[in-house]
Each structure stands twice: as C-alpha cells, then as structure tokens.
Design a protein around this motif. Structure first.
Motif, PDB file in Angstrom:
ATOM      1  N   TRP A   7     -12.032  66.443  -5.891  1.00 16.58           N
ATOM      2  CA  TRP A   7     -12.023  67.376  -4.772  1.00 16.58           C
ATOM      3  C   TRP A   7     -12.021  66.522  -3.514  1.00 16.58           C
ATOM      4  CZ3 TRP A   7     -15.290  68.036  -8.989  1.00 16.58           C
ATOM      5  CH2 TRP A   7     -15.032  69.165  -9.783  1.00 16.58           C
ATOM      6  N   PHE A   8     -10.935  66.576  -2.752  1.00 15.58           N
ATOM      7  CA  PHE A   8     -10.804  65.765  -1.548  1.00 15.58           C
ATOM      8  C   PHE A   8     -11.029  66.613  -0.304  1.00 15.58           C
ATOM      9  CE2 PHE A   8      -8.171  64.464   2.050  1.00 15.58           C
ATOM     10  CZ  PHE A   8      -8.820  63.281   2.367  1.00 15.58           C
ATOM     11  N   LEU A   9     -11.931  66.148   0.566  1.00 18.77           N
ATOM     12  CA  LEU A   9     -12.201  66.797   1.840  1.00 18.77           C
ATOM     13  C   LEU A   9     -11.822  65.837   2.965  1.00 18.77           C
ATOM     14  CD1 LEU A   9     -14.413  67.811  -0.325  1.00 18.77           C
ATOM     15  CD2 LEU A   9     -15.671  68.602   1.674  1.00 18.77           C
ATOM     16  N   ARG A  10     -10.917  66.266   3.819  1.00 17.64           N
ATOM     17  CA  ARG A  10     -10.661  65.514   5.041  1.00 17.64           C
ATOM     18  C   ARG A  10     -11.759  65.884   6.030  1.00 17.64           C
ATOM     19  NH1 ARG A  10      -5.947  66.296   9.643  1.00 17.64           N
ATOM     20  NH2 ARG A  10      -6.551  64.462  10.849  1.00 17.64           N
ATOM     21  N   ILE A  35     -16.890  70.702  13.526  1.00 22.48           N
ATOM     22  CA  ILE A  35     -18.133  71.144  12.885  1.00 22.48           C
ATOM     23  C   ILE A  35     -17.883  72.444  12.125  1.00 22.48           C
ATOM     24  CG2 ILE A  35     -20.471  71.996  13.353  1.00 22.48           C
ATOM     25  CD1 ILE A  35     -20.543  69.850  15.640  1.00 22.48           C
ATOM     26  N   GLU A  36     -17.084  73.343  12.709  1.00 20.02           N
ATOM     27  CA  GLU A  36     -16.704  74.577  11.995  1.00 20.02           C
ATOM     28  C   GLU A  36     -15.915  74.255  10.729  1.00 20.02           C
ATOM     29  OE1 GLU A  36     -14.764  77.632  14.319  1.00 20.02           O
ATOM     30  OE2 GLU A  36     -16.073  77.239  16.034  1.00 20.02           O
ATOM     31  N   HIS A  37     -14.993  73.276  10.814  1.00 21.33           N
ATOM     32  CA  HIS A  37     -14.233  72.866   9.623  1.00 21.33           C
ATOM     33  C   HIS A  37     -15.183  72.433   8.504  1.00 21.33           C
ATOM     34  CE1 HIS A  37     -10.528  71.776  12.261  1.00 21.33           C
ATOM     35  NE2 HIS A  37     -10.351  72.963  11.706  1.00 21.33           N
ATOM     36  N   ALA A  38     -16.173  71.607   8.842  1.00 18.10           N
ATOM     37  CA  ALA A  38     -17.123  71.121   7.832  1.00 18.10           C
ATOM     38  C   ALA A  38     -17.971  72.267   7.280  1.00 18.10           C
ATOM     39  CB  ALA A  38     -18.013  70.028   8.432  1.00 18.10           C
ATOM     40  N   ALA A 168       4.107  60.919   3.097  1.00 15.03           N
ATOM     41  CA  ALA A 168       4.072  60.962   4.562  1.00 15.03           C
ATOM     42  C   ALA A 168       4.334  62.364   5.095  1.00 15.03           C
ATOM     43  CB  ALA A 168       5.080  59.969   5.142  1.00 15.03           C
ATOM     44  N   ALA A 169       5.044  63.191   4.320  1.00 15.66           N
ATOM     45  CA  ALA A 169       5.395  64.543   4.758  1.00 15.66           C
ATOM     46  C   ALA A 169       4.368  65.600   4.347  1.00 15.66           C
ATOM     47  CB  ALA A 169       6.777  64.919   4.208  1.00 15.66           C
ATOM     48  N   LEU A 170       3.328  65.201   3.599  1.00 12.49           N
ATOM     49  CA  LEU A 170       2.325  66.172   3.152  1.00 12.49           C
ATOM     50  C   LEU A 170       1.575  66.782   4.331  1.00 12.49           C
ATOM     51  CD1 LEU A 170       0.703  64.352   0.083  1.00 12.49           C
ATOM     52  CD2 LEU A 170       2.085  66.443   0.023  1.00 12.49           C
ATOM     53  N   PRO A 171       1.204  68.059   4.234  1.00 12.24           N
ATOM     54  CA  PRO A 171       0.341  68.641   5.260  1.00 12.24           C
ATOM     55  C   PRO A 171      -1.037  67.986   5.194  1.00 12.24           C
ATOM     56  CG  PRO A 171       0.589  70.163   3.420  1.00 12.24           C
ATOM     57  CD  PRO A 171       1.520  69.010   3.164  1.00 12.24           C
ATOM     58  N   ASN A 172      -1.751  68.083   6.294  1.00 11.48           N
ATOM     59  CA  ASN A 172      -2.973  67.315   6.447  1.00 11.48           C
ATOM     60  C   ASN A 172      -4.066  68.205   7.027  1.00 11.48           C
ATOM     61  OD1 ASN A 172      -4.299  64.906   6.328  1.00 11.48           O
ATOM     62  ND2 ASN A 172      -2.822  63.815   7.564  1.00 11.48           N
ATOM     63  N   GLU A 173      -4.429  69.257   6.307  1.00 13.66           N
ATOM     64  CA  GLU A 173      -5.318  70.277   6.852  1.00 13.66           C
ATOM     65  C   GLU A 173      -6.780  69.821   6.906  1.00 13.66           C
ATOM     66  OE1 GLU A 173      -4.760  74.341   5.393  1.00 13.66           O
ATOM     67  OE2 GLU A 173      -2.973  73.610   4.357  1.00 13.66           O
ATOM     68  N   ILE A 177     -10.329  72.247   1.023  1.00 15.44           N
ATOM     69  CA  ILE A 177     -10.573  71.245  -0.018  1.00 15.44           C
ATOM     70  C   ILE A 177      -9.305  71.136  -0.853  1.00 15.44           C
ATOM     71  CG2 ILE A 177     -11.937  70.653  -2.065  1.00 15.44           C
ATOM     72  CD1 ILE A 177     -14.205  72.372  -0.782  1.00 15.44           C
ATOM     73  N   TYR A 178      -8.848  69.917  -1.076  1.00 11.44           N
ATOM     74  CA  TYR A 178      -7.717  69.672  -1.968  1.00 11.44           C
ATOM     75  C   TYR A 178      -8.282  69.354  -3.354  1.00 11.44           C
ATOM     76  CZ  TYR A 178      -4.790  69.318   2.195  1.00 11.44           C
ATOM     77  OH  TYR A 178      -4.131  69.576   3.367  1.00 11.44           O
ATOM     78  N   GLN A 179      -8.010  70.237  -4.319  1.00 12.32           N
ATOM     79  CA  GLN A 179      -8.434  70.006  -5.701  1.00 12.32           C
ATOM     80  C   GLN A 179      -7.276  69.345  -6.435  1.00 12.32           C
ATOM     81  OE1 GLN A 179     -10.805  72.987  -8.098  1.00 12.32           O
ATOM     82  NE2 GLN A 179      -8.812  73.167  -9.104  1.00 12.32           N
ATOM     83  N   LEU A 180      -7.524  68.168  -6.977  1.00  9.47           N
ATOM     84  CA  LEU A 180      -6.490  67.364  -7.629  1.00  9.47           C
ATOM     85  C   LEU A 180      -6.843  67.180  -9.097  1.00  9.47           C
ATOM     86  CD1 LEU A 180      -6.569  64.867  -4.706  1.00  9.47           C
ATOM     87  CD2 LEU A 180      -4.614  66.340  -5.223  1.00  9.47           C
ATOM     88  N   TYR A 181      -5.894  67.598  -9.951  1.00 10.49           N
ATOM     89  CA  TYR A 181      -6.154  67.488 -11.389  1.00 10.49           C
ATOM     90  C   TYR A 181      -4.843  67.584 -12.149  1.00 10.49           C
ATOM     91  CZ  TYR A 181      -8.606  68.209 -15.829  1.00 10.49           C
ATOM     92  OH  TYR A 181      -9.079  68.072 -17.107  1.00 10.49           O
ATOM     93  N   ASN A 182      -4.718  66.779 -13.200  1.00  7.05           N
ATOM     94  CA  ASN A 182      -3.527  66.786 -14.054  1.00  7.05           C
ATOM     95  C   ASN A 182      -2.220  66.644 -13.266  1.00  7.05           C
ATOM     96  OD1 ASN A 182      -4.844  66.923 -16.500  1.00  7.05           O
ATOM     97  ND2 ASN A 182      -4.745  69.154 -16.649  1.00  7.05           N
ATOM     98  N   GLY A 183      -2.234  65.782 -12.261  1.00 10.02           N
ATOM     99  CA  GLY A 183      -1.008  65.497 -11.532  1.00 10.02           C
ATOM    100  C   GLY A 183      -0.582  66.559 -10.543  1.00 10.02           C
ATOM    101  N   SER A 184      -1.448  67.492 -10.198  1.00  9.40           N
ATOM    102  CA  SER A 184      -1.071  68.514  -9.215  1.00  9.40           C
ATOM    103  C   SER A 184      -2.242  68.794  -8.290  1.00  9.40           C
ATOM    104  CB  SER A 184      -0.621  69.798  -9.916  1.00  9.40           C
ATOM    105  OG  SER A 184      -1.686  70.357 -10.632  1.00  9.40           O
ATOM    106  N   GLU A 185      -1.948  69.490  -7.187  1.00  6.83           N
ATOM    107  CA  GLU A 185      -2.998  69.827  -6.244  1.00  6.83           C
ATOM    108  C   GLU A 185      -3.028  71.329  -5.991  1.00  6.83           C
ATOM    109  OE1 GLU A 185      -2.372  67.790  -2.469  1.00  6.83           O
ATOM    110  OE2 GLU A 185      -1.378  69.537  -1.646  1.00  6.83           O
ATOM    111  N   GLN A 186      -4.229  71.797  -5.713  1.00  2.00           N
ATOM    112  CA  GLN A 186      -4.449  73.184  -5.306  1.00  2.00           C
ATOM    113  C   GLN A 186      -5.314  73.126  -4.053  1.00  2.00           C
ATOM    114  OE1 GLN A 186      -6.631  75.479  -8.199  1.00  2.00           O
ATOM    115  NE2 GLN A 186      -6.628  77.324  -6.950  1.00  2.00           N
ATOM    116  N   VAL A 187      -4.949  73.896  -3.027  1.00  2.00           N
ATOM    117  CA  VAL A 187      -5.710  73.904  -1.796  1.00  2.00           C
ATOM    118  C   VAL A 187      -6.708  75.057  -1.847  1.00  2.00           C
ATOM    119  CG1 VAL A 187      -5.631  73.954   0.730  1.00  2.00           C
ATOM    120  CG2 VAL A 187      -3.731  72.945  -0.563  1.00  2.00           C
ATOM    121  N   LEU A 188      -7.988  74.729  -1.703  1.00  3.38           N
ATOM    122  CA  LEU A 188      -9.040  75.742  -1.703  1.00  3.38           C
ATOM    123  C   LEU A 188      -9.391  76.053  -0.265  1.00  3.38           C
ATOM    124  CD1 LEU A 188     -11.358  74.136  -4.433  1.00  3.38           C
ATOM    125  CD2 LEU A 188      -9.418  75.691  -4.764  1.00  3.38           C
ATOM    126  N   ARG A 189      -9.336  77.356   0.080  1.00  7.39           N
ATOM    127  CA  ARG A 189      -9.636  77.776   1.457  1.00  7.39           C
ATOM    128  C   ARG A 189     -10.696  78.842   1.430  1.00  7.39           C
ATOM    129  NH1 ARG A 189      -4.054  77.221   1.471  1.00  7.39           N
ATOM    130  NH2 ARG A 189      -3.298  75.685   2.952  1.00  7.39           N
TER     131      ARG A 189
END
Length: 189
Positions: A7-10, A35-38, A168-173, A177-189
């Motif tokens: 689970w990746f959090l920017r 702070i709201e993002h966090a 380089a072209a990926l969105p950068n929200e 949370i970017y959930q990464l598993y089995n070679g794919s990503e799902q964005v959790l909002r």
C-alpha cells in the motif's frame, strides 16, 4: 519478480508543491490541504493497519508528517532508500525557473520524473530506480510505504512492469492509497 502486497501513500501536498517548486530531498512542510490529504489517507488506513502490515516511511519531513497522521500510532521504520529523487541543482527552483535557466534540459524532459532525473548534479534515473528496486527486493510481507511522488511512480512502474516512459506518465495523486499486488494497481479513495 513477485512482490508482496504494498500500500503506497504519497505524502500530502506541501507548501512547495502548492508553489510549483521542486523539492527533491529538500524540506517543505505540509500545507493545510496536505494535512487534509493525510487525514483522508488515515480514514482509508484503518482496515489495512488491522491486518498488521510492516510500515516503512521516507526520512524526509513531509513523509514523516504524513505518516504520523495517516498511520496514527502505528509504529513504522524510517528507511533512507524511500527518500525522493535527489534533483541536483533543480532543488528549490520552480519549474519556470528551471525552464529559464536550463531551457534545453527543460524542453527535452516535459514530465517531472524525466526532468528531475536529468538535473545536473542529481541522482539520475538509473541510481534512483536501483535504490527503489533494492528496497522492493527486501520485502517479504504485506507492507505500507509512505514516500514521495516520483518514488511512487517508479515503484508502481516496477511492480506493474511499465517502461520508463509509462512510469513518467503515471498520475501522482495525493490523499489516496495505491494498492499494488500481482502486477497491478488499484487506487483506494
């Protein structure tokens, strides 16, 4: 390579993000929006943290500040490999200042990942990717990572098998949370 679930959090928006200023490994505090993002991430993290994942955080202040909000009292390990790309002489400049002072580099690298990695006296893409891959190959269990935008683009690209141009072209929200598993990503909002 097969990696555990990540689970990746920017980090949340910083004062310098809001100004369009290149941070790299320099410091800038979270803005009120950051702070709201966090806090948004904290709301998403409860069921994830209940699973007991390992948690790793960049040593840079904006990621540490985000982690303290998003992870609550969950303990985490600070890992220097999670620091943002070192952007050399571009650190502290706005994109407009880079365009004015380094017009050839700026024109040849319209996307942030490429621009930061082309910075004179910077880390460069190969060393940056090697640092991220070194961190990834050491993971053996589901893991939460709190780090940075370009760091996350490369992480997500490595896991999803993307080319450098696709990374380089990926969105950068922020605030998700970017959930990464089995070679794919799902964005959790």
């Amino acid at each position: 390579m097969d990696y555990p679930k990540i689970w990746f959090l920017r980090h949340g928006q910083t004062e310098w993000n809001a100004e369009g200023r290149i941070q790299g490994q320099l410091e800038s505090r979270l803005s009120p929006l950051g702070i709201e993002h966090a806090q948004q991430q904290a709301g998403l993290m409860a069921p994830i943290l209940a699973q007991g994942p390992a948690c790793y955080v960049s040593p840079l202040g904006r990621a540490q500040q985000t982690a303290r909000i998003a992870l609550g009292d969950q303990p985490f390990i600070t890992d220097a490999r999670l620091a943002e790309a070192q952007a050399g002489v571009f650190q502290g400049l706005t994109r407009q200042e880079v365009a004015a002072e380094y017009p050839e580099i700026y024109a040849a690298n319209p996307l942030n990942l490429d621009l930061f990695c082309a910075a004179p006296q910077g880390e460069g893409f190969d060393a940056f990717q090697a640092r991220i891959t070194d961190f990834l190959t050491g993971l053996s269990e589901p893991t939460v990572v709190v780090a940075h935008g370009l760091w996350g683009q490369v992480l997500r690209g490595v896991i999803c098998g993307l080319s450098r141009a696709e990374m380089a072209a990926l969105p950068n929200e922020q605030g998700c949370i970017y959930q990464l598993y089995n070679g794919s990503e799902q964005v959790l909002r």
